[in-house]
Design a protein around this motif. Structure first.
Motif, PDB file in Angstrom:
ATOM      1  N   ASP A  49      21.689  51.307 -43.931  1.00  0.00           N
ATOM      2  CA  ASP A  49      22.475  51.589 -45.125  1.00  0.00           C
ATOM      3  C   ASP A  49      21.669  52.571 -45.967  1.00  0.00           C
ATOM      4  O   ASP A  49      20.450  52.443 -46.086  1.00  0.00           O
ATOM      5  N   PHE A  50      22.371  53.542 -46.538  1.00  0.00           N
ATOM      6  CA  PHE A  50      21.705  54.566 -47.323  1.00  0.00           C
ATOM      7  C   PHE A  50      22.122  54.461 -48.783  1.00  0.00           C
ATOM      8  O   PHE A  50      23.311  54.357 -49.086  1.00  0.00           O
ATOM      9  N   PHE A  51      21.126  54.464 -49.674  1.00  0.00           N
ATOM     10  CA  PHE A  51      21.368  54.421 -51.113  1.00  0.00           C
ATOM     11  C   PHE A  51      20.763  55.682 -51.723  1.00  0.00           C
ATOM     12  O   PHE A  51      19.540  55.811 -51.799  1.00  0.00           O
ATOM     13  N   PRO A  52      21.597  56.626 -52.122  1.00  0.00           N
ATOM     14  CA  PRO A  52      21.059  57.896 -52.624  1.00  0.00           C
ATOM     15  C   PRO A  52      20.279  57.713 -53.919  1.00  0.00           C
ATOM     16  O   PRO A  52      20.681  56.957 -54.802  1.00  0.00           O
ATOM     17  N   ALA A  53      19.151  58.389 -54.010  1.00  0.00           N
ATOM     18  CA  ALA A  53      18.311  58.375 -55.216  1.00  0.00           C
ATOM     19  C   ALA A  53      17.343  59.539 -55.079  1.00  0.00           C
ATOM     20  O   ALA A  53      16.347  59.440 -54.355  1.00  0.00           O
ATOM     21  N   GLY A  67      13.780  34.912 -53.802  1.00  0.00           N
ATOM     22  CA  GLY A  67      14.319  35.774 -52.764  1.00  0.00           C
ATOM     23  C   GLY A  67      14.780  37.126 -53.239  1.00  0.00           C
ATOM     24  O   GLY A  67      15.102  37.998 -52.423  1.00  0.00           O
ATOM     25  N   ILE A  68      14.842  37.339 -54.552  1.00  0.00           N
ATOM     26  CA  ILE A  68      15.294  38.622 -55.083  1.00  0.00           C
ATOM     27  C   ILE A  68      14.241  39.691 -54.803  1.00  0.00           C
ATOM     28  O   ILE A  68      13.049  39.460 -54.993  1.00  0.00           O
ATOM     29  N   VAL A  69      14.695  40.855 -54.340  1.00  0.00           N
ATOM     30  CA  VAL A  69      13.805  41.957 -53.998  1.00  0.00           C
ATOM     31  C   VAL A  69      13.819  42.976 -55.135  1.00  0.00           C
ATOM     32  O   VAL A  69      14.887  43.419 -55.574  1.00  0.00           O
ATOM     33  N   HIS A  70      12.636  43.343 -55.591  1.00  0.00           N
ATOM     34  CA  HIS A  70      12.484  44.322 -56.667  1.00  0.00           C
ATOM     35  C   HIS A  70      11.883  45.596 -56.084  1.00  0.00           C
ATOM     36  O   HIS A  70      10.880  45.552 -55.355  1.00  0.00           O
ATOM     37  N   LEU A  71      12.503  46.720 -56.412  1.00  0.00           N
ATOM     38  CA  LEU A  71      12.058  48.014 -55.930  1.00  0.00           C
ATOM     39  C   LEU A  71      11.611  48.857 -57.106  1.00  0.00           C
ATOM     40  O   LEU A  71      12.312  48.937 -58.126  1.00  0.00           O
ATOM     41  N   LEU A  72      10.445  49.470 -56.977  1.00  0.00           N
ATOM     42  CA  LEU A  72       9.893  50.324 -58.020  1.00  0.00           C
ATOM     43  C   LEU A  72       9.491  51.653 -57.404  1.00  0.00           C
ATOM     44  O   LEU A  72       9.164  51.727 -56.213  1.00  0.00           O
ATOM     45  N   ALA A  73       9.519  52.693 -58.220  1.00  0.00           N
ATOM     46  CA  ALA A  73       9.115  54.013 -57.735  1.00  0.00           C
ATOM     47  C   ALA A  73       8.752  54.890 -58.915  1.00  0.00           C
ATOM     48  O   ALA A  73       9.018  54.549 -60.076  1.00  0.00           O
ATOM     49  N   ILE A  89      17.127  46.513 -58.045  1.00  0.00           N
ATOM     50  CA  ILE A  89      17.103  45.130 -57.562  1.00  0.00           C
ATOM     51  C   ILE A  89      18.079  44.958 -56.409  1.00  0.00           C
ATOM     52  O   ILE A  89      19.192  45.498 -56.432  1.00  0.00           O
ATOM     53  N   GLN A  90      17.671  44.179 -55.398  1.00  0.00           N
ATOM     54  CA  GLN A  90      18.592  43.655 -54.399  1.00  0.00           C
ATOM     55  C   GLN A  90      18.619  42.139 -54.569  1.00  0.00           C
ATOM     56  O   GLN A  90      17.617  41.459 -54.336  1.00  0.00           O
ATOM     57  N   TYR A  91      19.780  41.615 -54.970  1.00  0.00           N
ATOM     58  CA  TYR A  91      19.861  40.188 -55.282  1.00  0.00           C
ATOM     59  C   TYR A  91      20.008  39.315 -54.041  1.00  0.00           C
ATOM     60  O   TYR A  91      19.519  38.180 -54.019  1.00  0.00           O
ATOM     61  N   GLN A  92      20.704  39.815 -53.005  1.00  0.00           N
ATOM     62  CA  GLN A  92      20.927  39.029 -51.802  1.00  0.00           C
ATOM     63  C   GLN A  92      20.848  39.928 -50.578  1.00  0.00           C
ATOM     64  O   GLN A  92      21.072  41.147 -50.660  1.00  0.00           O
ATOM     65  N   VAL A  97      22.199  47.586 -53.607  1.00  0.00           N
ATOM     66  CA  VAL A  97      21.071  47.723 -54.522  1.00  0.00           C
ATOM     67  C   VAL A  97      21.607  48.225 -55.860  1.00  0.00           C
ATOM     68  O   VAL A  97      22.498  49.081 -55.906  1.00  0.00           O
ATOM     69  N   THR A  98      21.103  47.679 -56.952  1.00  0.00           N
ATOM     70  CA  THR A  98      21.576  48.097 -58.273  1.00  0.00           C
ATOM     71  C   THR A  98      21.177  49.542 -58.557  1.00  0.00           C
ATOM     72  O   THR A  98      20.371  50.145 -57.846  1.00  0.00           O
ATOM     73  N   GLU A  99      21.706  50.079 -59.618  1.00  0.00           N
ATOM     74  CA  GLU A  99      21.268  51.391 -60.066  1.00  0.00           C
ATOM     75  C   GLU A  99      19.801  51.329 -60.505  1.00  0.00           C
ATOM     76  O   GLU A  99      19.297  50.291 -60.921  1.00  0.00           O
TER      77      GLU A  99
END
Length: 350
Positions: A49-53, A67-73, A89-92, A97-99
């Protein structure tokens, strides 16, 4: 693949969700790629799955006990403050993935903002996110999420002559710690109580640590073991607060270690993974908190680029993920019928 990997993420880029399914995250030049197990324990996967950013760099992934996944950059900006830290964030498992939300950085000007380091993060038992950052003056900054979901201000934890790549971790009793390499040795900050302030632990450890090589693992309730590469001896070392720095061998390259606790031959063991100096995946195994008795290292002979990742699947088998020499993610699982930590020779290319 329309969006090839541009590298591997830092931190826990292979995670297990509350439903038992594994998820693999990886950066691409124009966004985020994600693969998800079809069912707990595999072997089939969906994705990518691709999430543009656009313009994201230095992707870092952390996961809490919920279990919640946090993404930082990091994301560059043409105007002040030059670089912003962003969070999603990815909740499940398998869910969108959220904005990406900006956390800014500690500075108002681009000149200082661009000197800020790579973010790292830990998530405590209440789901609170702690983001750490080496600042322009080579001290340590912290920004934490508040209980109402808003973010507090950047806090200056001080320190001096720090290297990049803080190593934060949370324990099952609610405490957060962070270790940071410096020119004066390894510095450590810790909470005296959950939700409390982080204070420097004195004195610094009189040992070197290769910036970006460290990881931490809870090896007993409320107790962390840190692992990093000693640049002088070119060896991996282990350390627990109040104890010595223990050389445990290995032949590390210049990347980060991954660490995991798993059952091996029925025994509680610590598993380490690293890209070795020759560019192949190395695995180390020892009885948990028994590093002084020796770490057993093996070279898989499998070429990898970037940092490896470790996770336990729904059947509590060790899963190892790498970015292969061809740039694609690959993974294999523990063979439960083999002696010791035996990996299946069948590496799945995602």
């Amino acid at each position: 693949m329309g969006h090839p990997l541009s590298g591997t993420a830092r931190g826990r880029w292979l995670t297990r969700g509350k439903d038992g399914r594994l998820t693999l995250h990886a950066p691409s030049d124009d966004g985020l790629l994600r693969w998800t197990e079809r069912r707990p324990g595999g072997p089939e996967w969906t994705g990518p799955d691709f999430f543009p950013a656009e313009h994201l760099t230095d992707l870092v992934i952390a996961q809490g006990a919920d279990g919640i996944v946090h993404l930082l950059a990091r994301r560059p900006r043409a105007d002040d403050p030059g670089v912003e830290i962003v969070h999603a964030i990815q909740y499940q498992s398998g869910r969108p993935v959220t904005e990406w939300r900006s956390l800014g950085n500690p500075y108002r000007t681009a000149e200082n903002g661009r000197k800020a380091g790579v973010p790292t993060a830990a998530v405590d038992t209440q789901g609170t996110v702690f983001v750490f950052l080496r600042n322009a003056g080579r001290g340590l900054q912290l920004r934490r999420e508040q209980k109402d979901g808003k973010w507090g201000r950047w806090e200056d934890l001080r320190g001096s002559r720090l290297g990049d790549g803080p190593v934060p971790a949370a324990t099952s009793d609610g405490h957060v710690e962070v270790a940071v390499p410096s020119e004066q040795g390894v510095r450590l900050w810790a909470q005296d109580a959950p939700d409390g302030a982080l204070s420097a632990v004195e004195p610094p450890l009189e040992c070197g640590a290769l910036a970006g090589s460290g990881t931490a693992l809870e090896t007993a309730p409320g107790r962390l073991t840190y692992y990093w590469t000693d640049p002088e001896s070119a060896s991996v070392v282990a350390h627990r607060r109040g104890g010595p720095v223990v050389p445990i061998g290995g032949s590390p390259g210049d990347g980060a270690l991954a660490a995991l606790r798993a059952r091996v031959d029925g025994q509680d063991c610590t598993v380490l993974a690293q890209r070795g100096a020759d560019g192949t995946l190395l695995l180390g195994v020892c009885a948990t908190e028994a590093e002084r008795h020796g770490m057993w290292w093996s070279d898989t002979g499998v070429a990898c680029t970037g940092d490896p990742a470790l996770a336990l699947d729904a059947l509590d088998r060790v899963v190892v993920a790498i970015r292969g020499a061809d740039g694609a993610p690959r993974l294999t699982r523990q063979d439960p019928d083999g002696p010791g930590l035996t990996l299946s020779p069948d590496w799945r290319r995602l």
